[in-house]
Design an enzyme around this catalytic site. Structure first.
Site, PDB file in Angstrom:
ATOM      1  N   ALA B  35       0.928  -1.192  -0.145  1.00 35.49           N
ATOM      2  CA  ALA B  35       0.084   0.047  -0.228  1.00 35.49           C
ATOM      3  C   ALA B  35       0.781   1.283  -0.056  1.00 35.49           C
ATOM      4  CB  ALA B  35      -0.769  -0.124   1.144  1.00 35.49           C
ATOM      5  N   ASP B  36       0.478   2.355  -0.606  1.00 34.96           N
ATOM      6  CA  ASP B  36       1.136   3.680  -0.368  1.00 34.96           C
ATOM      7  C   ASP B  36       0.260   4.502   0.562  1.00 34.96           C
ATOM      8  OD1 ASP B  36      -1.126   4.664  -1.977  1.00 34.96           O
ATOM      9  OD2 ASP B  36       0.109   4.701  -3.863  1.00 34.96           O
ATOM     10  N   SER B  37       0.729   5.649   0.723  1.00 35.74           N
ATOM     11  CA  SER B  37       0.110   6.401   1.782  1.00 35.74           C
ATOM     12  C   SER B  37      -1.482   6.637   1.617  1.00 35.74           C
ATOM     13  CB  SER B  37       1.071   7.686   1.924  1.00 35.74           C
ATOM     14  OG  SER B  37       0.757   8.544   0.535  1.00 35.74           O
ATOM     15  N   ASP B  39      -3.428   4.726  -0.342  1.00 33.08           N
ATOM     16  CA  ASP B  39      -4.050   3.452  -0.098  1.00 33.08           C
ATOM     17  C   ASP B  39      -4.498   3.375   1.374  1.00 33.08           C
ATOM     18  OD1 ASP B  39      -3.789   2.364  -2.664  1.00 33.08           O
ATOM     19  OD2 ASP B  39      -2.017   1.763  -2.360  1.00 33.08           O
ATOM     20  N   THR B  40      -3.531   3.641   2.235  1.00 32.27           N
ATOM     21  CA  THR B  40      -3.816   3.515   3.682  1.00 32.27           C
ATOM     22  C   THR B  40      -5.016   4.385   4.206  1.00 32.27           C
ATOM     23  OG1 THR B  40      -1.252   3.250   3.804  1.00 32.27           O
ATOM     24  CG2 THR B  40      -2.510   3.399   5.719  1.00 32.27           C
TER      25      THR B  40
END
Lengths: 419, 78
Positions: B35-37, B39-40
């Site tokens: 996940a990237d930021s 996505d989180t």
């Protein structure tokens, strides 16, 4: 200053009448209508209930699930056509200088479907007001250029272009200029649009810009016919690979055509209405001819903007007559929007492809949906509008016009490639 | 596995497209699950919606693993 020559070495298209270039071209020649009742949302309360949608498109064929939901439909279309065009160009990505390969890709509106959906989500949760973190990245109109560069590692010039319905012609022109000026050797360019949404249909309906022929939707887009009542909204994308002539020759590329000349102008007149005497349209066509070093007798086909609106079509024809004079009677004119509908910011790209393929195949696609007695006293029918049936003829050079709300005009001329 | 844990796992598999076996309590969203930021942030929103809890930005920044997310949600529901 010596400008470098620019050639077209790859094409990609997803349109309401074909999901790749060869299907698109076949159906253009056959005179197929892309119009149908709207399936993308419930349009039952709208004055216009039909549009030219892309058919049989399944994002999961092209993207994994996680990737697809981060991309608005317009960016998905852009990625699909870029893939086709890159494959078509046979460029080996590991054998080119990626610092000198760029992307200039247009959209007239951007991610309007995502915009609508995320605002609706926001309003539905008044207790916990939250926007999706991908709201902005799905929406902004430059994101196709960004995603394409990430996919192919093209690190050269990269941006989006916005000029409403002229957007992708401006994009192609600017991409051409990057190569002409020596700033890049290869450019991926074109435009994508996915505007068939409640706000797209509702907004253009409110302007009375759309045809409301719900009972005869397949023949509603009838540019240059007397009974035309507005344009038909379309969606899709078109992509061109432009390449420096020497670069293309050196790698043995297949060359479709040469970019002869480009031009841009403004009507400086009204937000949406074209100038009644076609002043801006005349200027842009004259400047494109000058840029190409061609005369009016060198052009064999004009793919007109011809949206099927009451005011737009006659002013464009007057402008053509103003520029071409008697020579206007020798060339073929057609509006392929009669088949594809109006793809807004993608229209210049798919019509550039139609123009290029008319040169390659020496055949001009028709303006469909015209009945013989359905005439407009403001249009001179002694010109050849290629009504209803495609026409085989030698096409040495083809001109494509696009005009956008805001009074933006862009014209591009392609010519046969001769070593 | 608790109901909360099962549902959290399901949402992560759906959103990040990772195999269920990788979604362990120790798994980090960014280091292990790809996940990237952004996505989180979106996952945290999904949790809020699914469980009807509020997770403040400060709290969200402290959640980096699957287990931490489950623990936070379970405490909020108590």
């Amino acid at each position: 200053m010596n400008l470098r020559r620019v050639v077209v070495t790859g094409l990609g298209a997803i349109t309401p009448i074909g999901n790749n270039v060869s299907e698109y071209w076949d159906n253009l020649l056959k005179g197929v209508s892309g119009a149908g009742l709207i399936t993308l949302f419930d349009a039952s309360k709208f004055k216009t209930q039909f549009a030219c949608e892309v058919k049989g498109y399944n994002p999961e064929e092209f993207f994994d699930h996680k990737e697809a939901r981060k991309l608005d439909r317009y960016v998905q279309f852009a990625m699909v056509v870029a893939k086709e065009a890159i494959e078509n160009s046979a460029i080996q990505l590991d054998s080119i200088d990626l610092d000198r390969a760029g992307v200039i890709f247009a959209s007239g509106i951007g991610g309007i479907m995502s915009y609508e959906r995320d605002i609706a989500d926001f309003l539905q949760n008044p207790d916990m007001p939250r926007f999706n973190p991908f709201f902005i990245t799905r929406m902004i109109a430059n994101m196709a250029a960004g995603h394409i560069s990430m996919q192919y590692s093209f690190r050269g010039p990269n941006f989006g272009v916005v000029s409403a319905c002229a957007s992708s012609t401006h994009a192609i022109s600017l991409a051409c200029d990057q190569i002409r000026l020596g700033r890049a050797d290869i450019m991926i360019t074109g435009g994508a649009e996915a505007p068939i949404s409640t706000s797209g249909i509702g907004g253009f309906n409110a302007m009375r810009a759309l045809s409301t022929r719900n009972d005869e939707y397949q023949t509603a887009s009838r540019p240059l016919s007397g009974s035309r009542d507005g344009f038909v909204l379309g969606e899709g994308a078109g992509c061109l690979i432009l390449e420096d002539y020497d670069h293309a020759i050196k790698r043995g590329a297949h060359i479709y055509a040469e970019v002869a000349g480009v031009a841009a102008s403004a009507d400086a007149y009204h937000m949406t209405a074209t100038h009644p005497d076609g002043l801006g349209a005349m200027l842009v066509m004259r400047n494109a001819l000058k840029d190409a070093g061609l005369t009016v007798d060198d052009i064999d086909y004009i793919n007109i903007h011809g949206t099927s609106t009451p005011n737009g079509d006659p002013s464009e024809i007057k402008a053509i007559q103003g520029v071409f004079g008697e020579s206007a009677k020798k060339l073929n004119i057609s509006s392929t929007k009669s088949m594809t509908g109006h793809l807004m910011g993608a229209t210049g790209a798919i019509e550039a492809i139609a123009s290029i393929l008319s040169i390659v195949h020496n055949e001009v696609p028709p303006t469909i949906n015209h009945k013989e007695d359905d005439v407009d006293p403001n249009i001179d029918y002694s010109l050849n509008y290629t009504f209803n049936v495609s026409q085989k003829r030698l096409v040495r050079a083809a001109m494509s016009n696009t005009f956008g709300f805001g009074g933006h005009n862009a014209t591009i001329i392609f010519k046969k490639f001769e070593g | 596995m608790s109901d909360v844990a099962a549902k959290v796992k399901e949402l992560i598999v759906e959103k990040l497209g990772v195999p269920e076996s990788e979604v362990t309590p120790e798994a980090s969203f960014t280091n292990d699950l790809g996940a990237d930021s952004l996505d989180t942030v979106e996952l945290i929103m999904d949790f809020e919606r699914e469980f009807g809890v509020q997770i403040s930005d400060d709290q969200a920044q402290k959640i980096s693993t699957v287990g931490e997310a489950i623990e936070h949600i379970e405490n909020s529901l108590k």
